[in-house]
Design a protein around this motif. Structure first.
Motif, PDB file in Angstrom:
ATOM      1  N   GLN A  36       0.717  -1.258  -0.054  1.00  0.00           N
ATOM      2  CA  GLN A  36       0.104  -0.077   0.071  1.00  0.00           C
ATOM      3  C   GLN A  36       0.950   1.157  -0.048  1.00  0.00           C
ATOM      4  N   ASN A  37       1.968   1.198   0.833  1.00  0.00           N
ATOM      5  CA  ASN A  37       2.757   2.515   0.680  1.00  0.00           C
ATOM      6  C   ASN A  37       3.603   2.592  -0.439  1.00  0.00           C
ATOM      7  N   LEU A  38       3.764   1.501  -1.346  1.00  0.00           N
ATOM      8  CA  LEU A  38       4.352   1.582  -2.676  1.00  0.00           C
ATOM      9  C   LEU A  38       3.363   2.320  -3.357  1.00  0.00           C
ATOM     10  N   ARG A  39       2.228   1.965  -3.395  1.00  0.00           N
ATOM     11  CA  ARG A  39       1.019   2.559  -4.195  1.00  0.00           C
ATOM     12  C   ARG A  39       1.037   3.975  -3.865  1.00  0.00           C
ATOM     13  N   ILE A  40       0.699   4.367  -2.593  1.00  0.00           N
ATOM     14  CA  ILE A  40       0.632   5.837  -2.131  1.00  0.00           C
ATOM     15  C   ILE A  40       1.691   6.410  -2.656  1.00  0.00           C
ATOM     16  N   ASN A  41       2.860   6.140  -2.193  1.00  0.00           N
ATOM     17  CA  ASN A  41       3.962   7.269  -2.593  1.00  0.00           C
ATOM     18  C   ASN A  41       4.486   7.106  -4.072  1.00  0.00           C
ATOM     19  N   GLY A  42       3.795   6.513  -4.970  1.00  0.00           N
ATOM     20  CA  GLY A  42       3.646   6.436  -6.315  1.00  0.00           C
ATOM     21  C   GLY A  42       4.916   5.522  -6.836  1.00  0.00           C
ATOM     22  N   THR A  43       5.636   4.889  -6.217  1.00  0.00           N
ATOM     23  CA  THR A  43       6.606   3.950  -6.611  1.00  0.00           C
ATOM     24  C   THR A  43       6.274   2.998  -7.212  1.00  0.00           C
ATOM     25  N   LEU A  44       5.087   2.321  -6.985  1.00  0.00           N
ATOM     26  CA  LEU A  44       4.563   1.315  -8.002  1.00  0.00           C
ATOM     27  C   LEU A  44       3.311   1.483  -8.645  1.00  0.00           C
ATOM     28  N   PRO A  45       3.348   1.548  -9.867  1.00  0.00           N
ATOM     29  CA  PRO A  45       2.207   2.051 -10.813  1.00  0.00           C
ATOM     30  C   PRO A  45       1.088   0.694 -10.822  1.00  0.00           C
ATOM     31  N   TYR A  46      -0.204   1.253 -10.626  1.00  0.00           N
ATOM     32  CA  TYR A  46      -1.348   0.114 -10.418  1.00  0.00           C
ATOM     33  C   TYR A  46      -2.433   0.664 -11.390  1.00  0.00           C
ATOM     34  N   THR A  47      -3.190  -0.167 -11.579  1.00  0.00           N
ATOM     35  CA  THR A  47      -4.786   0.028 -12.261  1.00  0.00           C
ATOM     36  C   THR A  47      -5.538  -0.690 -11.224  1.00  0.00           C
ATOM     37  N   LYS A  48      -6.691   0.021 -11.169  1.00  0.00           N
ATOM     38  CA  LYS A  48      -7.731  -0.374 -10.400  1.00  0.00           C
ATOM     39  C   LYS A  48      -8.902  -0.558 -11.247  1.00  0.00           C
ATOM     40  N   VAL A  49      -9.422  -1.923 -11.466  1.00  0.00           N
ATOM     41  CA  VAL A  49     -10.748  -2.294 -12.161  1.00  0.00           C
ATOM     42  C   VAL A  49     -11.567  -2.848 -11.253  1.00  0.00           C
ATOM     43  N   GLY A  50     -12.849  -2.392 -10.925  1.00  0.00           N
ATOM     44  CA  GLY A  50     -13.824  -2.938 -10.082  1.00  0.00           C
ATOM     45  C   GLY A  50     -13.355  -3.308  -8.716  1.00  0.00           C
ATOM     46  N   GLY A  51     -12.675  -2.557  -8.006  1.00  0.00           N
ATOM     47  CA  GLY A  51     -12.370  -2.860  -6.856  1.00  0.00           C
ATOM     48  C   GLY A  51     -10.745  -3.670  -6.838  1.00  0.00           C
ATOM     49  N   ILE A  52     -10.486  -4.380  -7.762  1.00  0.00           N
ATOM     50  CA  ILE A  52      -9.262  -5.192  -7.870  1.00  0.00           C
ATOM     51  C   ILE A  52      -8.243  -4.268  -8.242  1.00  0.00           C
ATOM     52  N   ILE A  53      -6.997  -4.361  -7.750  1.00  0.00           N
ATOM     53  CA  ILE A  53      -5.810  -3.683  -8.115  1.00  0.00           C
ATOM     54  C   ILE A  53      -5.083  -4.789  -8.916  1.00  0.00           C
TER      55      ILE A  53
ATOM     56  N   TYR B 235      -1.243  -5.063 -11.166  1.00  0.00           N
ATOM     57  CA  TYR B 235       0.123  -4.307 -11.398  1.00  0.00           C
ATOM     58  C   TYR B 235       0.679  -5.267 -12.406  1.00  0.00           C
ATOM     59  N   ASP B 236       1.343  -4.303 -13.284  1.00  0.00           N
ATOM     60  CA  ASP B 236       2.057  -4.598 -14.784  1.00  0.00           C
ATOM     61  C   ASP B 236       3.338  -5.309 -14.375  1.00  0.00           C
ATOM     62  N   ALA B 237       3.519  -6.465 -14.771  1.00  0.00           N
ATOM     63  CA  ALA B 237       4.767  -7.214 -14.306  1.00  0.00           C
ATOM     64  C   ALA B 237       6.004  -6.544 -14.930  1.00  0.00           C
ATOM     65  N   GLU B 238       6.143  -5.925 -15.951  1.00  0.00           N
ATOM     66  CA  GLU B 238       6.988  -5.318 -16.797  1.00  0.00           C
ATOM     67  C   GLU B 238       7.426  -3.837 -16.025  1.00  0.00           C
ATOM     68  N   GLU B 239       6.527  -3.362 -15.517  1.00  0.00           N
ATOM     69  CA  GLU B 239       6.447  -2.145 -14.807  1.00  0.00           C
ATOM     70  C   GLU B 239       7.165  -2.302 -13.261  1.00  0.00           C
ATOM     71  N   ILE B 240       6.881  -3.513 -12.633  1.00  0.00           N
ATOM     72  CA  ILE B 240       7.540  -3.933 -11.499  1.00  0.00           C
ATOM     73  C   ILE B 240       9.028  -4.276 -11.594  1.00  0.00           C
ATOM     74  N   GLN B 241       9.265  -4.733 -12.683  1.00  0.00           N
ATOM     75  CA  GLN B 241      10.853  -5.082 -13.057  1.00  0.00           C
ATOM     76  C   GLN B 241      11.440  -3.874 -13.443  1.00  0.00           C
ATOM     77  N   ASN B 242      10.789  -2.938 -14.045  1.00  0.00           N
ATOM     78  CA  ASN B 242      11.579  -1.553 -14.215  1.00  0.00           C
ATOM     79  C   ASN B 242      11.774  -0.870 -12.946  1.00  0.00           C
ATOM     80  N   VAL B 243      10.937  -0.840 -12.015  1.00  0.00           N
ATOM     81  CA  VAL B 243      11.140  -0.473 -10.904  1.00  0.00           C
ATOM     82  C   VAL B 243      12.474  -0.951  -9.956  1.00  0.00           C
ATOM     83  N   MET B 244      12.314  -2.219 -10.175  1.00  0.00           N
ATOM     84  CA  MET B 244      13.396  -3.065  -9.526  1.00  0.00           C
ATOM     85  C   MET B 244      14.641  -2.698 -10.061  1.00  0.00           C
TER      86      MET B 244
END
Length: 94
Positions: free
Chosen positions: A55-72, A74-83
């Motif tokens: 949740q902290n990674l989402r809030i501070n903008g470190t980890l991009p996400y998409t919310k669809v119908g209450g489900i969050i 995360y793009d696996a490629e974007e996670i790798q880019n952050v890493m």
């Protein structure tokens, strides 16, 4: 309880099966057959983090996400880019 004797042939066969499984996983990953979007629980397992940390990674903008119908998701490629972007390399020559 019956005991089983494991031979070197058994170990060799296990090794070959394991190598085949690893090759298949790597082939699937390079061809894009592994899931692109991950749910929160999958990301927590992947990164070994708690729900609060995620949740902290989402809030501070470190980890991009998409919310669809209450489900969050995360793009696996974007996670790798952050890493990759946050990789720390130590210079042993200093």
């Amino acid at each position: 309880m019956p005991t089983s004797i494991i031979t070197t042939d058994d170990l060799r066969e296990f090794k070959m099966e394991l190598l085949d499984d690893i090759k298949n996983l790597l082939t699937k990953q390079s061809s894009g057959k592994i899931k692109r979007y991950l749910k929160s629980s999958e990301v927590m397992d992947l990164l070994q983090i708690s729900p609060g940390t995620l949740q902290n990674l989402r809030i501070n903008g470190t980890l991009p996400y998409t919310k669809v119908g209450g489900i969050i998701y995360y793009d696996a490629e974007e996670i790798q880019n952050v890493m990759d972007a946050n990789r720390v390399q130590h210079d042993l020559n200093s």
